[in-house]
Scaffold this motif. Structure first.
Motif, PDB file in Angstrom:
ATOM      1  N   ASN A  44      47.921  40.163  39.263  1.00 15.33           N
ATOM      2  CA  ASN A  44      47.937  40.525  40.799  1.00 15.33           C
ATOM      3  C   ASN A  44      47.097  41.929  40.958  1.00 15.33           C
ATOM      4  OD1 ASN A  44      50.044  41.714  39.565  1.00 15.33           O
ATOM      5  ND2 ASN A  44      51.440  41.639  41.497  1.00 15.33           N
ATOM      6  N   ARG A  45      46.848  42.437  39.702  1.00 18.55           N
ATOM      7  CA  ARG A  45      46.215  43.906  39.824  1.00 18.55           C
ATOM      8  C   ARG A  45      44.956  44.029  38.961  1.00 18.55           C
ATOM      9  NH1 ARG A  45      48.963  47.312  36.991  1.00 18.55           N
ATOM     10  NH2 ARG A  45      50.257  46.113  35.702  1.00 18.55           N
ATOM     11  N   THR A  46      44.451  42.883  38.463  1.00 17.75           N
ATOM     12  CA  THR A  46      43.248  42.910  37.676  1.00 17.75           C
ATOM     13  C   THR A  46      42.068  42.548  38.368  1.00 17.75           C
ATOM     14  OG1 THR A  46      44.582  42.633  35.802  1.00 17.75           O
ATOM     15  CG2 THR A  46      42.090  41.872  35.616  1.00 17.75           C
ATOM     16  N   PHE A  47      40.978  43.073  38.389  1.00 20.78           N
ATOM     17  CA  PHE A  47      39.655  42.797  39.060  1.00 20.78           C
ATOM     18  C   PHE A  47      38.579  42.785  38.330  1.00 20.78           C
ATOM     19  CE2 PHE A  47      43.099  44.333  42.197  1.00 20.78           C
ATOM     20  CZ  PHE A  47      42.717  43.333  43.170  1.00 20.78           C
ATOM     21  N   GLU A  49      34.289  43.492  38.252  1.00 21.97           N
ATOM     22  CA  GLU A  49      33.117  44.004  38.964  1.00 21.97           C
ATOM     23  C   GLU A  49      32.002  44.049  38.252  1.00 21.97           C
ATOM     24  OE1 GLU A  49      34.205  47.885  40.175  1.00 21.97           O
ATOM     25  OE2 GLU A  49      35.909  47.257  41.588  1.00 21.97           O
ATOM     26  N   LYS A  52      31.620  41.006  35.825  1.00 25.53           N
ATOM     27  CA  LYS A  52      32.671  41.224  34.562  1.00 25.53           C
ATOM     28  C   LYS A  52      32.236  42.077  33.844  1.00 25.53           C
ATOM     29  CE  LYS A  52      35.378  37.161  34.720  1.00 25.53           C
ATOM     30  NZ  LYS A  52      35.871  36.058  33.743  1.00 25.53           N
ATOM     31  N   LYS A  56      38.820  46.449  36.123  1.00 28.84           N
ATOM     32  CA  LYS A  56      39.578  47.336  36.947  1.00 28.84           C
ATOM     33  C   LYS A  56      41.122  46.745  37.014  1.00 28.84           C
ATOM     34  CE  LYS A  56      39.325  48.889  41.687  1.00 28.84           C
ATOM     35  NZ  LYS A  56      38.483  48.644  42.914  1.00 28.84           N
TER      36      LYS A  56
END
Length: 131
Positions: A44-47, A49, A52, A56
């Motif tokens: 729930n805290r990985t993104f 950009e 890829k 983040k």
């Protein structure tokens, strides 16, 4: 692959945003994949950009320390880079001491639990004098 070489290091502070970048060149254009060695990316805290290229992780904690590997792959082969991440933390309270009101002759307990990276030293003082 950028960064160059097979490994690099990154230090981030607890509560900040961790940004890791991995840029690959190739033809056909490589697909980038990120893994955390010996663990999983926080769901729930990985993104991701920039297709890829940038990993983040928001609100990092000491548990996010470890080795992160970016893997660039196309039909002709692959390349990878490992980024060793260390999350540092200023001292913070796990259990902060609370005021204690006692009558003469009464016993009481003060609890102080703190954490940080590096681990903080805890000192007790009474009226500014070490106990």
């Amino acid at each position: 692959l950028t960064p160059t070489g097979s490994t690099s290091t990154k230090v981030e502070l607890r509560g900040n945003v961790l940004l890791l970048e991995c840029i690959a060149a190739g033809l056909p254009t490589p697909v980038i994949r990120w893994i955390k060695e010996g663990g999983e990316l926080p769901a729930n805290r990985t993104f991701f950009e920039n297709f890829k290229k940038t990993l983040k992780i928001i609100d990092v904690s000491e548990a996010d320390s470890g080795n992160y590997k970016c893997i660039a792959r196309n039909i002709l082969g692959s390349a990878h880079h490992v980024i060793s991440v260390t999350v540092k933390a200023a001292p913070y309270w796990i259990t902060a001491p609370r005021n204690l009101v006692l009558s003469p002759g009464e016993d009481g307990t003060l609890i102080c639990r703190a954490n940080g990276n590096p681990k903080p030293n805890i000192s007790w003082l009474a009226n500014g004098v070490p106990i």
